[in-house]
Design a protein around this motif. Sequence first.
Motif, PDB file in Angstrom:
ATOM      1  N   MET A 191      49.418  -1.364  -4.999  1.00 50.53           N
ATOM      2  CA  MET A 191      48.159  -1.518  -4.269  1.00 50.53           C
ATOM      3  C   MET A 191      47.982  -0.477  -3.161  1.00 50.53           C
ATOM      4  N   SER A 192      48.846   0.516  -3.104  1.00 53.56           N
ATOM      5  CA  SER A 192      48.759   1.545  -2.061  1.00 53.56           C
ATOM      6  C   SER A 192      47.371   2.186  -2.023  1.00 53.56           C
ATOM      7  N   GLY A 193      46.756   2.215  -0.852  1.00 48.70           N
ATOM      8  CA  GLY A 193      45.461   2.869  -0.680  1.00 48.70           C
ATOM      9  C   GLY A 193      44.274   2.092  -1.199  1.00 48.70           C
ATOM     10  N   MET A 194      44.503   0.966  -1.839  1.00 48.12           N
ATOM     11  CA  MET A 194      43.407   0.202  -2.428  1.00 48.12           C
ATOM     12  C   MET A 194      42.633  -0.551  -1.352  1.00 48.12           C
ATOM     13  N   LYS A 195      41.294  -0.498  -1.467  1.00 48.42           N
ATOM     14  CA  LYS A 195      40.426  -1.204  -0.534  1.00 48.42           C
ATOM     15  C   LYS A 195      39.735  -2.361  -1.249  1.00 48.42           C
ATOM     16  N   LEU A 196      39.508  -3.432  -0.531  1.00 50.67           N
ATOM     17  CA  LEU A 196      38.862  -4.614  -1.106  1.00 50.67           C
ATOM     18  C   LEU A 196      37.493  -4.275  -1.687  1.00 50.67           C
ATOM     19  N   SER A 197      36.799  -3.322  -1.068  1.00 46.62           N
ATOM     20  CA  SER A 197      35.451  -2.954  -1.516  1.00 46.62           C
ATOM     21  C   SER A 197      35.455  -2.318  -2.908  1.00 46.62           C
ATOM     22  N   LYS A 198      36.612  -1.833  -3.368  1.00 51.62           N
ATOM     23  CA  LYS A 198      36.689  -1.191  -4.689  1.00 51.62           C
ATOM     24  C   LYS A 198      37.036  -2.179  -5.803  1.00 51.62           C
ATOM     25  N   ILE A 199      37.318  -3.418  -5.423  1.00 52.20           N
ATOM     26  CA  ILE A 199      37.627  -4.438  -6.420  1.00 52.20           C
ATOM     27  C   ILE A 199      36.351  -4.865  -7.137  1.00 52.20           C
ATOM     28  N   SER A 200      36.400  -4.932  -8.452  1.00 54.40           N
ATOM     29  CA  SER A 200      35.261  -5.381  -9.247  1.00 54.40           C
ATOM     30  C   SER A 200      35.581  -6.737  -9.864  1.00 54.40           C
ATOM     31  N   HIS A 201      34.842  -7.746  -9.455  1.00 50.51           N
ATOM     32  CA  HIS A 201      35.078  -9.084 -10.003  1.00 50.51           C
ATOM     33  C   HIS A 201      34.656  -9.155 -11.468  1.00 50.51           C
ATOM     34  N   ASP A 202      33.673  -8.345 -11.833  1.00 55.79           N
ATOM     35  CA  ASP A 202      33.258  -8.281 -13.237  1.00 55.79           C
ATOM     36  C   ASP A 202      34.409  -7.742 -14.087  1.00 55.79           C
ATOM     37  N   TYR A 203      35.069  -6.714 -13.587  1.00 56.39           N
ATOM     38  CA  TYR A 203      36.230  -6.160 -14.299  1.00 56.39           C
ATOM     39  C   TYR A 203      37.341  -7.202 -14.412  1.00 56.39           C
ATOM     40  N   ILE A 204      37.623  -7.906 -13.336  1.00 51.68           N
ATOM     41  CA  ILE A 204      38.701  -8.905 -13.345  1.00 51.68           C
ATOM     42  C   ILE A 204      38.395 -10.010 -14.349  1.00 51.68           C
TER      43      ILE A 204
END
Length: 306
Positions: A191-204
């Motif tokens: 999860m290094s460098g990952m921001k919550l804003s880049k998470i896609s719930h549609d993808y999940i």
Amino acid sequence: MTYDERPLISDLLSEHSLAIEAVREGILADNIGQDLHNKANNSKLYDEIWILRFILSHKSNVKAATKAALETMKFREERKLNELGDLRHRIKNFGDASEDNSSIEWLSPEHEIYNTHCDKHATLNFMPDTDRGIIEIVNVDMVDMREIAKDMSKESLGEIYLHDNESRFQVLDCVTRRTGRLTKYIKLFDMSGMKLSKISHDYIRKDAAASKVTEDFYPQFLGMICVLNCPGWISVLWKMTRPLFPKRVAEKMDFFPPVPKMGKLKEGSLKPILRYISEENLPKRFGGKNNEWPLPPTGKIFANKD
């Protein structure tokens, strides 16, 4: 350092011999099951070690294991998986432009599409010890979830996961039979460098739905899913998304803080991971001693093997 606790196949076969025979009888008592078992070379594929995986996954429940084995045989026939041949040499990395990786043929057209949405070293499949399982590393920040969700359906993702699982299972089954130890693979999400804003719930949602389709057809396959270098918001995200994943998958998840925060507890913290890969082979960024980066694709190992 390693904590190799893989059980001996000989011990497992002896311990579960009666259950294995009962499942075999159940398969042969089913008309379709008998036909599929006796087709071509299937009887060699659906042997006692193959049946054992279902026994273990269903905690020695013969009825449940028989049902799962029959459903798997029918699925494999429907998708002609037994006719695909050796896929081990086609296991490659996403976001890897190296000559070693580029020379490997993609497992499916869907893999090629997925790769267009992956940045440098997005997903690495490597096998530092040929007597152990495959290590898959997903650098989450390098995977464009939003674009994948827009560009690909859950069925397309399902094709990727099916071919990935089949090729990896071939590797694990070969290692299991050669070493005499039940071998699984481990998945590491960095999860290094990952921001919550880049998470896609549609993808999940699509990812979870696609994973469920084939999860039951590869028993005793995935050993553990490790989420490494976790940011503070990961617990909130996991609480929201956990219900989307199969129970058996969710139970294999474990979360780890950034390596610097492990401090003197690092060795104990890493022990679950070191059951699958030695400290010498674990990349340094995850608390190991391996300075090599990026890591070569598994397919390279099997490129010149029959």
